[in-house]
Design a protein around this motif. Structure first.
Motif, PDB file in Angstrom:
ATOM      1  N   CYS A 215     -10.209   0.422  -4.132  1.00  0.00           N
ATOM      2  CA  CYS A 215     -10.488  -0.237  -2.838  1.00  0.00           C
ATOM      3  C   CYS A 215      -9.609  -1.464  -2.633  1.00  0.00           C
ATOM      4  CB  CYS A 215     -11.964  -0.593  -2.734  1.00  0.00           C
ATOM      5  SG  CYS A 215     -12.513  -1.723  -4.006  1.00  0.00           S
ATOM      6  N   GLY A 216      -8.467  -1.508  -3.311  1.00  0.00           N
ATOM      7  CA  GLY A 216      -7.714  -2.751  -3.360  1.00  0.00           C
ATOM      8  C   GLY A 216      -7.029  -3.236  -2.102  1.00  0.00           C
ATOM      9  N   SER A 217      -6.595  -2.393  -1.221  1.00  0.00           N
ATOM     10  CA  SER A 217      -5.877  -2.729   0.022  1.00  0.00           C
ATOM     11  C   SER A 217      -4.558  -3.476  -0.193  1.00  0.00           C
ATOM     12  CB  SER A 217      -6.781  -3.473   1.021  1.00  0.00           C
ATOM     13  OG  SER A 217      -6.841  -4.850   0.787  1.00  0.00           O
ATOM     14  N   THR A 218      -4.003  -3.401  -1.406  1.00  0.00           N
ATOM     15  CA  THR A 218      -2.670  -3.950  -1.683  1.00  0.00           C
ATOM     16  C   THR A 218      -1.685  -2.768  -1.729  1.00  0.00           C
ATOM     17  OG1 THR A 218      -2.876  -3.694  -4.064  1.00  0.00           O
ATOM     18  CG2 THR A 218      -3.736  -5.744  -3.129  1.00  0.00           C
ATOM     19  N   PRO A 219      -0.363  -3.037  -1.792  1.00  0.00           N
ATOM     20  CA  PRO A 219       0.576  -1.910  -1.776  1.00  0.00           C
ATOM     21  C   PRO A 219       0.301  -0.860  -2.868  1.00  0.00           C
ATOM     22  CG  PRO A 219       1.734  -3.949  -1.343  1.00  0.00           C
ATOM     23  CD  PRO A 219       0.322  -4.346  -1.677  1.00  0.00           C
ATOM     24  N   SER A 220       0.102  -1.293  -4.119  1.00  0.00           N
ATOM     25  CA  SER A 220      -0.061  -0.293  -5.188  1.00  0.00           C
ATOM     26  C   SER A 220      -1.424   0.402  -5.114  1.00  0.00           C
ATOM     27  CB  SER A 220       0.158  -0.917  -6.562  1.00  0.00           C
ATOM     28  OG  SER A 220      -0.643  -2.062  -6.721  1.00  0.00           O
ATOM     29  N   THR A 221      -2.482  -0.359  -4.823  1.00  0.00           N
ATOM     30  CA  THR A 221      -3.800   0.287  -4.783  1.00  0.00           C
ATOM     31  C   THR A 221      -3.926   1.209  -3.571  1.00  0.00           C
ATOM     32  OG1 THR A 221      -4.662  -1.742  -3.786  1.00  0.00           O
ATOM     33  CG2 THR A 221      -5.049  -1.443  -6.130  1.00  0.00           C
ATOM     34  N   MET A 222      -3.255   0.858  -2.464  1.00  0.00           N
ATOM     35  CA  MET A 222      -3.284   1.767  -1.309  1.00  0.00           C
ATOM     36  C   MET A 222      -2.525   3.055  -1.610  1.00  0.00           C
ATOM     37  SD  MET A 222      -3.145  -0.564   2.070  1.00  0.00           S
ATOM     38  CE  MET A 222      -3.484   0.840   3.101  1.00  0.00           C
ATOM     39  N   THR A 223      -1.456   2.933  -2.396  1.00  0.00           N
ATOM     40  CA  THR A 223      -0.708   4.133  -2.793  1.00  0.00           C
ATOM     41  C   THR A 223      -1.614   5.035  -3.633  1.00  0.00           C
ATOM     42  OG1 THR A 223       1.333   2.862  -2.780  1.00  0.00           O
ATOM     43  CG2 THR A 223       1.377   4.949  -3.976  1.00  0.00           C
ATOM     44  N   LEU A 224      -2.378   4.431  -4.540  1.00  0.00           N
ATOM     45  CA  LEU A 224      -3.312   5.208  -5.363  1.00  0.00           C
ATOM     46  C   LEU A 224      -4.351   5.907  -4.485  1.00  0.00           C
ATOM     47  CD1 LEU A 224      -4.607   5.909  -8.156  1.00  0.00           C
ATOM     48  CD2 LEU A 224      -5.976   3.823  -7.884  1.00  0.00           C
ATOM     49  N   ALA A 225      -4.951   5.145  -3.565  1.00  0.00           N
ATOM     50  CA  ALA A 225      -6.016   5.711  -2.736  1.00  0.00           C
ATOM     51  C   ALA A 225      -5.507   6.836  -1.847  1.00  0.00           C
ATOM     52  CB  ALA A 225      -6.652   4.611  -1.897  1.00  0.00           C
ATOM     53  N   ALA A 226      -4.217   6.789  -1.481  1.00  0.00           N
ATOM     54  CA  ALA A 226      -3.656   7.800  -0.570  1.00  0.00           C
ATOM     55  C   ALA A 226      -3.238   9.075  -1.301  1.00  0.00           C
ATOM     56  CB  ALA A 226      -2.457   7.201   0.167  1.00  0.00           C
ATOM     57  N   LEU A 227      -3.281   9.089  -2.636  1.00  0.00           N
ATOM     58  CA  LEU A 227      -2.869  10.302  -3.367  1.00  0.00           C
ATOM     59  C   LEU A 227      -3.839  11.435  -3.078  1.00  0.00           C
ATOM     60  CD1 LEU A 227      -2.075   8.957  -6.979  1.00  0.00           C
ATOM     61  CD2 LEU A 227      -0.419   9.701  -5.244  1.00  0.00           C
ATOM     62  N   PRO A 228      -3.351  12.672  -3.040  1.00  0.00           N
ATOM     63  CA  PRO A 228      -4.267  13.815  -2.983  1.00  0.00           C
ATOM     64  C   PRO A 228      -5.204  13.775  -4.197  1.00  0.00           C
ATOM     65  CG  PRO A 228      -1.966  14.516  -2.780  1.00  0.00           C
ATOM     66  CD  PRO A 228      -1.938  13.055  -3.129  1.00  0.00           C
ATOM     67  N   ALA A 229      -6.415  14.316  -4.032  1.00  0.00           N
ATOM     68  CA  ALA A 229      -7.456  14.169  -5.062  1.00  0.00           C
ATOM     69  C   ALA A 229      -6.967  14.568  -6.457  1.00  0.00           C
ATOM     70  CB  ALA A 229      -8.681  14.971  -4.662  1.00  0.00           C
ATOM     71  N   GLY A 230      -6.214  15.678  -6.543  1.00  0.00           N
ATOM     72  CA  GLY A 230      -5.771  16.147  -7.862  1.00  0.00           C
ATOM     73  C   GLY A 230      -4.865  15.128  -8.543  1.00  0.00           C
ATOM     74  N   GLN A 231      -3.963  14.526  -7.748  1.00  0.00           N
ATOM     75  CA  GLN A 231      -3.053  13.528  -8.320  1.00  0.00           C
ATOM     76  C   GLN A 231      -3.813  12.251  -8.677  1.00  0.00           C
ATOM     77  OE1 GLN A 231       0.343  12.946  -5.810  1.00  0.00           O
ATOM     78  NE2 GLN A 231       1.184  14.966  -6.259  1.00  0.00           N
ATOM     79  N   ARG A 232      -4.809  11.921  -7.857  1.00  0.00           N
ATOM     80  CA  ARG A 232      -5.599  10.717  -8.170  1.00  0.00           C
ATOM     81  C   ARG A 232      -6.382  10.921  -9.469  1.00  0.00           C
ATOM     82  NH1 ARG A 232      -7.540   9.957  -3.233  1.00  0.00           N
ATOM     83  NH2 ARG A 232      -9.647  10.625  -3.718  1.00  0.00           N
ATOM     84  N   ASP A 233      -6.838  12.151  -9.691  1.00  0.00           N
ATOM     85  CA  ASP A 233      -7.534  12.440 -10.951  1.00  0.00           C
ATOM     86  C   ASP A 233      -6.574  12.285 -12.138  1.00  0.00           C
ATOM     87  OD1 ASP A 233      -9.814  12.868  -9.537  1.00  0.00           O
ATOM     88  OD2 ASP A 233      -9.752  15.067  -9.650  1.00  0.00           O
ATOM     89  N   ARG A 234      -5.319  12.702 -11.925  1.00  0.00           N
ATOM     90  CA  ARG A 234      -4.322  12.499 -13.002  1.00  0.00           C
ATOM     91  C   ARG A 234      -4.128  11.017 -13.278  1.00  0.00           C
ATOM     92  NH1 ARG A 234       1.225  15.034 -11.504  1.00  0.00           N
ATOM     93  NH2 ARG A 234       1.954  13.727 -13.222  1.00  0.00           N
ATOM     94  N   ALA A 235      -4.107  10.228 -12.191  1.00  0.00           N
ATOM     95  CA  ALA A 235      -3.952   8.776 -12.361  1.00  0.00           C
ATOM     96  C   ALA A 235      -5.143   8.202 -13.124  1.00  0.00           C
ATOM     97  CB  ALA A 235      -3.805   8.097 -10.993  1.00  0.00           C
ATOM     98  N   TYR A 236      -6.342   8.692 -12.814  1.00  0.00           N
ATOM     99  CA  TYR A 236      -7.553   8.226 -13.512  1.00  0.00           C
ATOM    100  C   TYR A 236      -7.424   8.471 -15.012  1.00  0.00           C
ATOM    101  CZ  TYR A 236     -12.465   8.096 -14.969  1.00  0.00           C
ATOM    102  OH  TYR A 236     -13.641   7.819 -15.618  1.00  0.00           O
ATOM    103  N   VAL A 237      -7.012   9.679 -15.353  1.00  0.00           N
ATOM    104  CA  VAL A 237      -6.900  10.035 -16.778  1.00  0.00           C
ATOM    105  C   VAL A 237      -5.845   9.149 -17.459  1.00  0.00           C
ATOM    106  CG1 VAL A 237      -6.205  11.883 -18.374  1.00  0.00           C
ATOM    107  CG2 VAL A 237      -7.711  12.395 -16.422  1.00  0.00           C
ATOM    108  N   ALA A 238      -4.708   8.971 -16.768  1.00  0.00           N
ATOM    109  CA  ALA A 238      -3.628   8.167 -17.373  1.00  0.00           C
ATOM    110  C   ALA A 238      -4.050   6.708 -17.520  1.00  0.00           C
ATOM    111  CB  ALA A 238      -2.362   8.276 -16.516  1.00  0.00           C
ATOM    112  N   MET A 239      -4.722   6.159 -16.513  1.00  0.00           N
ATOM    113  CA  MET A 239      -5.171   4.757 -16.601  1.00  0.00           C
ATOM    114  C   MET A 239      -6.251   4.617 -17.669  1.00  0.00           C
ATOM    115  SD  MET A 239      -3.480   2.743 -14.570  1.00  0.00           S
ATOM    116  CE  MET A 239      -4.461   1.303 -14.164  1.00  0.00           C
ATOM    117  N   ARG A 240      -7.149   5.590 -17.737  1.00  0.00           N
ATOM    118  CA  ARG A 240      -8.218   5.531 -18.740  1.00  0.00           C
ATOM    119  C   ARG A 240      -7.612   5.547 -20.148  1.00  0.00           C
ATOM    120  NH1 ARG A 240     -13.721   5.987 -18.874  1.00  0.00           N
ATOM    121  NH2 ARG A 240     -14.350   6.506 -20.962  1.00  0.00           N
ATOM    122  N   HIS A 241      -6.573   6.353 -20.288  1.00  0.00           N
ATOM    123  CA  HIS A 241      -5.887   6.440 -21.573  1.00  0.00           C
ATOM    124  C   HIS A 241      -5.346   5.055 -21.972  1.00  0.00           C
ATOM    125  CE1 HIS A 241      -3.737   8.331 -24.811  1.00  0.00           C
ATOM    126  NE2 HIS A 241      -2.626   7.763 -24.401  1.00  0.00           N
TER     127      HIS A 241
END
Ligand SMILES: C[S@@+](CC[C@H](N)C(=O)[O-])C[C@H]1O[C@@H](n2cnc3c(N)ncnc32)[C@H](O)[C@@H]1O
Length: 263
Positions: A215-241
């Protein structure tokens, strides 16, 4: 991995901004003010004042100064104007590269986490000097993105998933102490100095960090929020790692660059 309604506008979601960056900017604000060493000025302008975290610290450290914030974001200005601890401050909707004030209108001028928006363009720095009294302090603080682990990890993960977005986000990175000092000297400031500030934030667990990113509303967090769900899930896994801690809460330290000069 819950997601909530949010504005798609850059810096268009004050609650989202606060949840993502608010505790960081609140931690930086008093340390930056102390570094800026503005004394007890009659007036202080905060350029890119956002939700008002720097001015809130200023009410404690320079209690007699007339406080003014400028920001182009209607949502963040609204939040700042309604803070009970900022009743005495004035907020103006304006951009840093066209400040709507007379020459020398303020005793000092500060800016926290804003210059990265200008990708090295000099106009906001010369505008900050123009509106400040002769010999008044003008100072800025911005992340050293390589040493701000949340943003560095997010931009790295986004670049792996979407290299075009990675290039776009990398362009807005600031360029170190020497470049900041050159920019200040080039704008005509005297007694230019730079330094670093380290701050810490503790996340209650990885999901608290992830929710703040969504929910960041900054350039990088908006890029994350705009990813298609599958890619956002990949980001979740990578960040969690990168961040997950089996014991739950975890602290993150981050470094910011500060620059100061006299107008
Ligand atoms: C990372 S936030 C920092 C906000 C606040 N200073 C803080 O520390 O929480 C970046 C701020 O820059 C503002 N901003 C973006 N473009 C701007 C511009 N052209 N002129 C002035 N401020 C701008 C945004 O609206 C936002 O409030």
């Amino acid at each position: 991995m819950g997601e909530r309604e949010r504005s798609a506008e850059l810096y268009g979601d004050a609650g989202g901004y606060e949840s993502y960056m608010g505790p960081w900017s609140t931690a930086l604000a008093p340390l930056f003010l102390r570094y800026a060493a503005v004394g007890q000025p009659t007036s202080l302008l905060d350029v890119g004042s956002g939700t008002g975290n720097l001015l809130a610290a200023a009410t404690e450290i320079v209690p007699d100064a007339r406080l003014v914030g400028v920001d182009p974001s209607t949502a963040l200005l609204h939040r700042a104007r309604h803070r009970s601890d900022l009743r005495g401050a004035t907020f103006v909707k304006a951009r840093a590269d066209a400040l709507p004030f007379a020459d020398g209108a303020f005793a000092c001028c500060l800016s926290l986490l804003v210059l990265q928006e200008f990708a090295g363009r000099p106009e906001p720095i010369s505008e900050m000097r123009r509106v400040t009294h002769a010999s008044g302090v003008v100072a800025a603080c911005l992340w050293d993105f390589a040493r701000m682990p949340v943003i560095a990890a997010l931009v790295g993960v986004l670049a792996e998933i979407d290299p075009v977005a990675g290039v776009r986000l990398a362009i807005s990175s600031p360029s170190g102490e020497a470049a900041l000092a050159r920019a200040w000297a080039g704008a005509g400031f005297t007694e230019v100095s730079t330094s670093r500030i380290t701050v810490m934030r503790t996340y209650e667990d990885f999901d608290a960090l992830w929710r703040s990113l969504l929910c960041g509303s900054t350039p990088s967090t908006m890029t994350l929020a705009a990813l298609p769900a599958g890619q956002r899930d990949r980001a979740y896994v990578a960040m969690r790692h990168r961040f997950a801690n089996p014991r739950g809460s975890f602290p993150i330290a981050a470094e910011a660059l500060v620059v100061r000069g006299k107008a």
